[in-house]
Scaffold this motif. Structure first.
Motif, PDB file in Angstrom:
ATOM      1  N   ILE A 255       0.882  -1.169   0.000  1.00  0.00           N
ATOM      2  CA  ILE A 255       0.000   0.000   0.000  1.00  0.00           C
ATOM      3  C   ILE A 255       0.916   1.215   0.000  1.00  0.00           C
ATOM      4  O   ILE A 255       1.703   1.402   0.932  1.00  0.00           O
ATOM      5  CB  ILE A 255      -0.922   0.000   1.236  1.00  0.00           C
ATOM      6  CG1 ILE A 255      -1.748  -1.292   1.283  1.00  0.00           C
ATOM      7  CG2 ILE A 255      -1.821   1.232   1.233  1.00  0.00           C
ATOM      8  CD1 ILE A 255      -2.381  -1.558   2.628  1.00  0.00           C
ATOM      9  N   LEU A 256       0.866   2.028  -1.047  1.00  0.00           N
ATOM     10  CA  LEU A 256       1.825   3.108  -1.215  1.00  0.00           C
ATOM     11  C   LEU A 256       1.315   4.399  -0.595  1.00  0.00           C
ATOM     12  O   LEU A 256       0.138   4.532  -0.220  1.00  0.00           O
ATOM     13  CB  LEU A 256       2.143   3.287  -2.693  1.00  0.00           C
ATOM     14  CG  LEU A 256       2.629   2.005  -3.402  1.00  0.00           C
ATOM     15  CD1 LEU A 256       3.002   2.307  -4.845  1.00  0.00           C
ATOM     16  CD2 LEU A 256       3.798   1.368  -2.656  1.00  0.00           C
ATOM     17  N   GLN A 257       2.214   5.358  -0.490  1.00  0.00           N
ATOM     18  CA  GLN A 257       1.933   6.617   0.195  1.00  0.00           C
ATOM     19  C   GLN A 257       0.735   7.337  -0.388  1.00  0.00           C
ATOM     20  O   GLN A 257      -0.040   7.972   0.334  1.00  0.00           O
ATOM     21  CB  GLN A 257       3.183   7.507   0.120  1.00  0.00           C
ATOM     22  CG  GLN A 257       3.080   8.805   0.882  1.00  0.00           C
ATOM     23  CD  GLN A 257       4.422   9.511   0.953  1.00  0.00           C
ATOM     24  OE1 GLN A 257       5.459   8.887   0.991  1.00  0.00           O
ATOM     25  NE2 GLN A 257       4.396  10.823   0.976  1.00  0.00           N
ATOM     26  N   ASP A 258       0.540   7.259  -1.710  1.00  0.00           N
ATOM     27  CA  ASP A 258      -0.568   7.960  -2.360  1.00  0.00           C
ATOM     28  C   ASP A 258      -1.867   7.163  -2.352  1.00  0.00           C
ATOM     29  O   ASP A 258      -2.866   7.583  -2.946  1.00  0.00           O
ATOM     30  CB  ASP A 258      -0.199   8.337  -3.797  1.00  0.00           C
ATOM     31  CG  ASP A 258       0.078   7.123  -4.678  1.00  0.00           C
ATOM     32  OD1 ASP A 258      -0.070   5.975  -4.191  1.00  0.00           O
ATOM     33  OD2 ASP A 258       0.456   7.312  -5.847  1.00  0.00           O
ATOM     34  N   GLY A 259      -1.852   5.997  -1.701  1.00  0.00           N
ATOM     35  CA  GLY A 259      -3.059   5.194  -1.608  1.00  0.00           C
ATOM     36  C   GLY A 259      -3.178   4.111  -2.661  1.00  0.00           C
ATOM     37  O   GLY A 259      -4.054   3.240  -2.551  1.00  0.00           O
ATOM     38  N   THR A 260      -2.341   4.135  -3.681  1.00  0.00           N
ATOM     39  CA  THR A 260      -2.372   3.073  -4.679  1.00  0.00           C
ATOM     40  C   THR A 260      -1.813   1.791  -4.074  1.00  0.00           C
ATOM     41  O   THR A 260      -1.066   1.816  -3.084  1.00  0.00           O
ATOM     42  CB  THR A 260      -1.566   3.450  -5.932  1.00  0.00           C
ATOM     43  OG1 THR A 260      -0.202   3.690  -5.556  1.00  0.00           O
ATOM     44  CG2 THR A 260      -2.134   4.708  -6.592  1.00  0.00           C
ATOM     45  N   THR A 261      -2.178   0.669  -4.679  1.00  0.00           N
ATOM     46  CA  THR A 261      -1.741  -0.619  -4.151  1.00  0.00           C
ATOM     47  C   THR A 261      -1.117  -1.468  -5.253  1.00  0.00           C
ATOM     48  O   THR A 261      -1.355  -1.247  -6.444  1.00  0.00           O
ATOM     49  CB  THR A 261      -2.915  -1.400  -3.532  1.00  0.00           C
ATOM     50  OG1 THR A 261      -3.876  -1.698  -4.550  1.00  0.00           O
ATOM     51  CG2 THR A 261      -3.571  -0.605  -2.414  1.00  0.00           C
ATOM     52  N   LEU A 262      -0.313  -2.411  -4.835  1.00  0.00           N
ATOM     53  CA  LEU A 262       0.276  -3.398  -5.733  1.00  0.00           C
ATOM     54  C   LEU A 262      -0.056  -4.766  -5.156  1.00  0.00           C
ATOM     55  O   LEU A 262       0.261  -5.055  -4.008  1.00  0.00           O
ATOM     56  CB  LEU A 262       1.791  -3.209  -5.820  1.00  0.00           C
ATOM     57  CG  LEU A 262       2.558  -4.115  -6.786  1.00  0.00           C
ATOM     58  CD1 LEU A 262       2.176  -3.811  -8.227  1.00  0.00           C
ATOM     59  CD2 LEU A 262       4.060  -3.954  -6.594  1.00  0.00           C
ATOM     60  N   SER A 263      -0.736  -5.591  -5.946  1.00  0.00           N
ATOM     61  CA  SER A 263      -1.146  -6.900  -5.442  1.00  0.00           C
ATOM     62  C   SER A 263       0.052  -7.823  -5.303  1.00  0.00           C
ATOM     63  O   SER A 263       1.103  -7.619  -5.917  1.00  0.00           O
ATOM     64  CB  SER A 263      -2.183  -7.530  -6.363  1.00  0.00           C
ATOM     65  OG  SER A 263      -1.573  -8.025  -7.544  1.00  0.00           O
TER      66      SER A 263
END
Length: 502
Positions: free
Chosen positions: A22-30
Motif C-alpha cells: 500500500i503506497l503513500q498515495d493510496g495506490t496498491t500493488l497486489s
C-alpha cells in the motif's frame, strides 16, 4: 533441490490478488503483480549476465521496484548487496572493489560519477530511480512474467551486508538462506504475525531491520505492508489507523511523541510497536506508554546475526532491556573464555541458525569472532537480570548507533586527523533525544594553532555520509589517557554526557 527462501517468501504470492504493498498515495500493488515484477527483473538480470552466486549491488531509493530487486536476486540464487544511498562515491568504490558484483544499480543522477568505478571493478551498471524508473525497469518491461527459481540449498549465500570494526577495513557479513529464513520464522512466531496484519513500513531497505526483519516477516506470513519511502511524521500519523503493526528505530518514536496528534484513539487499531537498531531510552518507552497505552517491544540484533533477542509479546516488556533469546538462539555472557554469573557484565555471545557464515574473504577475522563451538562474539557488553532479561550496557568497540545507522569512530577520526591544524581526535556517541545516540567529536589542535569546532567539522562534511558526520564538536588541549597511553573514551562520554540534553 528447491530454493527455500524464494519458496517461503515469494512463491506463495502467485495468484494472490489482495494488496501486498500500500503506497503513500493510496495506490496498491497486489501480491501476484509484485511476483510478476520480480520475474521480469530476474529475466533482465540474467540477461545482464547474473548467475547463481554472483553479487548484485544496489545503491538505490526505497521503491517497490527496489524490493522486487531483492526478490529477483533470491530467485536467481544471487547474493544481494544493498548499500546506503548516503554513501559517497569513495565509500562505494571500496564495496565494489571488495565484493566484485556482476551488476551494480544506482540512481541515474549518480550514474556519471559511479560509472567509472563500476567499470573498473567489472560490474555492469544499471539504474533505478526514486520513482521506480531506469534502465533495469526498461529492460524488464518486455520480459516474461514467470520465472523458475534457481535451485539453492539452505547454506547458499543470499546476502552480503557490510559492517565495520573500529579499526581496519569494512567487513562483508555473509548471510545464508538459512540465516534469513530461520530468523523470519522465529520472529513471525514470537510476534504473532498473520495474513491479517498490515505493517507500517517506513524503514530503509538497505539495512537488516527494514529488509530482513520487517519485509521478510510480512512476506512470510502473507500480510500487507504500508510501504513508505521513508519516515515522515505527517504521513505516518495519517496512515497509522490503517496498520496493525509498526517497526521503527527510536527516532521514529521520539518524533511521533513530539506531535500532539499521537494519542490512544489514533493507534487503537495497532497491536504491536517494535523498536530496534539503536538503544531506546527508558524515558521514550515510558512516555509512549503514557500517551498511547502501548508498550513498545524492544529487541536486539546486528548485521552478522539478524535478530538475537526480544522482549516478550505476552508478558512484561521492560524498558531498558532487550528481553530473551529468540526461539532456537542460544546466548551466553563471557569474560575471555569464562561464562559470567547472572548479574555480572560480560560480552554477549550467540549461537543459532541466525548466525552468519563468516566475513567475505576474511577467514582470519571470521576465526577471531566465531568460536569453534559456533558461538559468535558480538563485541557488545550485556548483563542478565535475575529474571533472564538482557540489558546491553556498552559496546566493546565503541560502535555508535545514530538513528539506527552504524557509525564507526575510527573512520571519522581518520578524516578529522587529516584536517589542517588537527593534532588528534576522539569520536564518541552521546545520548540524544531524537537519534538515540549522536556522533560527537573531541579535537586537539596542533601546538600554536587556534581551531574552531565548526571549522573542523566543515573540513570533513563532504567526505562522509551525513549520518556519520559529528553533530557537534569541542576543541580541547589534550585527550584523557590511561597509564598505557590509550584514550579513555569512557571519561569523554561522562564529561559530555548531557551535551544534547538541552
Amino acid at each position: 533441490m528447491t530454493n527455500p527462501l524464494h519458496d517461503a517468501l515469494f512463491a506463495p504470492l502467485s495468484g494472490r490478488h489482495s494488496p501486498l504493498l500500500i503506497l503513500q498515495d493510496g495506490t496498491t500493488l497486489s501480491a501476484d503483480a509484485f511476483l510478476r515484477r520480480i520475474a521480469r527483473q530476474a529475466h533482465a538480470l540474467r540477461g545482464a549476465g547474473v548467475a547463481k552466486g554472483d553479487r548484485i549491488a544496489a545503491q538505490v531509493a526505497k521503491t517497490p521496484e527496489a524490493l522486487a530487486l531483492y526478490g529477483a536476486a533470491v530467485a536467481l540464487g544471487a547474493v544481494f548487496l544493498p548499500l546506503n544511498p548516503a554513501y559517497t562515491p569513495g565509500e562505494v568504490a571500496y564495496f565494489l572493489g571488495d565484493s566484485t558484483p556482476r551488476v551494480f544499480l544506482c540512481d541515474p543522477a549518480r550514474q556519471a560519477s559511479l560509472a567509472p568505478m563500476a567499470a573498473r571493478h567489472g560490474a555492469a551498471l544499471l539504474t533505478l530511480d526514486a520513482q521506480g524508473g531506469g534502465t533495469l525497469t526498461d529492460m524488464a518491461a518486455a520480459q516474461p512474467d514467470g520465472f523458475d527459481a534457481a535451485p539453492c540449498g539452505p547454506d547458499d549465500l543470499a546476502a552480503l551486508l557490510y559492517t565495520s570494526g573500529t579499526t581496519g577495513r569494512s567487513k562483508g557479513a555473509m548471510l545464508t538462506q538459512r540465516n534469513l529464513l530461520s530468523n523470519a520464522q522465529a520472529l513471525a512466531q514470537l510476534w504473532r504475525f498473520t495474513a491479517d496484519d498490515v505493517l507500517l513500513h517506513a524503514l530503509p531497505i538497505f539495512h537488516t531491520h527494514g529488509l530482513f526483519v520487517a519485509s521478510n516477516v510480512s512476506l512470510l506470513t502473507g500480510g500487507a505492508m504500508i510501504f513508505l519511502p521513508g519516515f515522515d511524521a505527517d504521513t505516518v500519523l495519517r496512515l497509522l489507523p490503517q496498520a496493525t503493526a509498526m517497526m521503527g528505530v527510536p527516532t521514529f518514536y521520539t518524533r511521533l511523541l513530539s506531535d500532539p496528534r499521537l494519542d490512544r484513539d489514533l493507534v487503537a487499531h495497532v497491536r504491536l510497536f517494535v523498536s530496534g537498531s539503536a538503544p531506546l531510552l527508558a524515558e521514550t518507552h515510558q512516555a509512549f506508554e503514557a500517551r498511547t497505552g502501548q508498550r513498545i517491544l524492544e529487541r536486539y540484533g546486528m548485521t552478522e546475526t539478524n535478530m538475537n533477542t526480544s522482549n516478550p509479546y505476552d508478558g512484561q516488556r521492560r524498558a531498558g532491556t532487550v528481553g530473551f533469546p529468540l526461539p532456537g538462539v542460544e546466548l551466553r555472557l563471557t569474560q575471555g573464555d569464562t561464562e559470567v554469573a547472572t548479574g555480572d557484565i560480560g560480552q554477549i555471545e550467540v549461537r543459532g541458525p541466525n548466525v552468519f557464515a563468516g566475513y567475505w574473504k576474511m577467514p582470519e577475522k571470521t576465526a577471531e569472532e566465531l568460536r569453534p563451538d559456533g558461538f559468535f562474539q558480538t563485541g557488545d557488553l550485556g548483563r542478565l537480570d535475575a529474571d533472564g532479561y538482557l540489558r546491553i550496557v556498552g559496546r566493546m568497540k565503541d560502535l555508535i548507533i545514530s538513528g539506527g545507522f552504524n557509525v564507526y569512530p575510527k573512520e571519522v577520526e581518520m578524516l578529522l586527523d587529516a584536517v589542517p591544524g588537527v593534532q588528534e581526535s576522539a569520536v564518541i556517541g552521546l545520548p540524544h533525544p531524537d537519534f538515540g545516540e549522536a556522533v560527537f567529536a573531541v579535537v586537539v589542535p596542533k601546538a600554536g594553532v587556534r581551531l574552531e569546532a565548526a571549522e573542523v567539522l566543515s573540513g570533513i562534511g563532504g567526505r562522509l555520509a551525513r549520518f556519520k558526520q559529528p553533530k557537534a564538536a569541542v576543541v580541547v588541549a589534550e585527550l584523557p589517557r590511561n597509564a598505557m597511553g590509550k584514550v579513555q573514551k569512557n571519561v569523554l562520554r561522562q564529561t559530555y554526557a548531557g551535551w544534547f540534553a538541552s
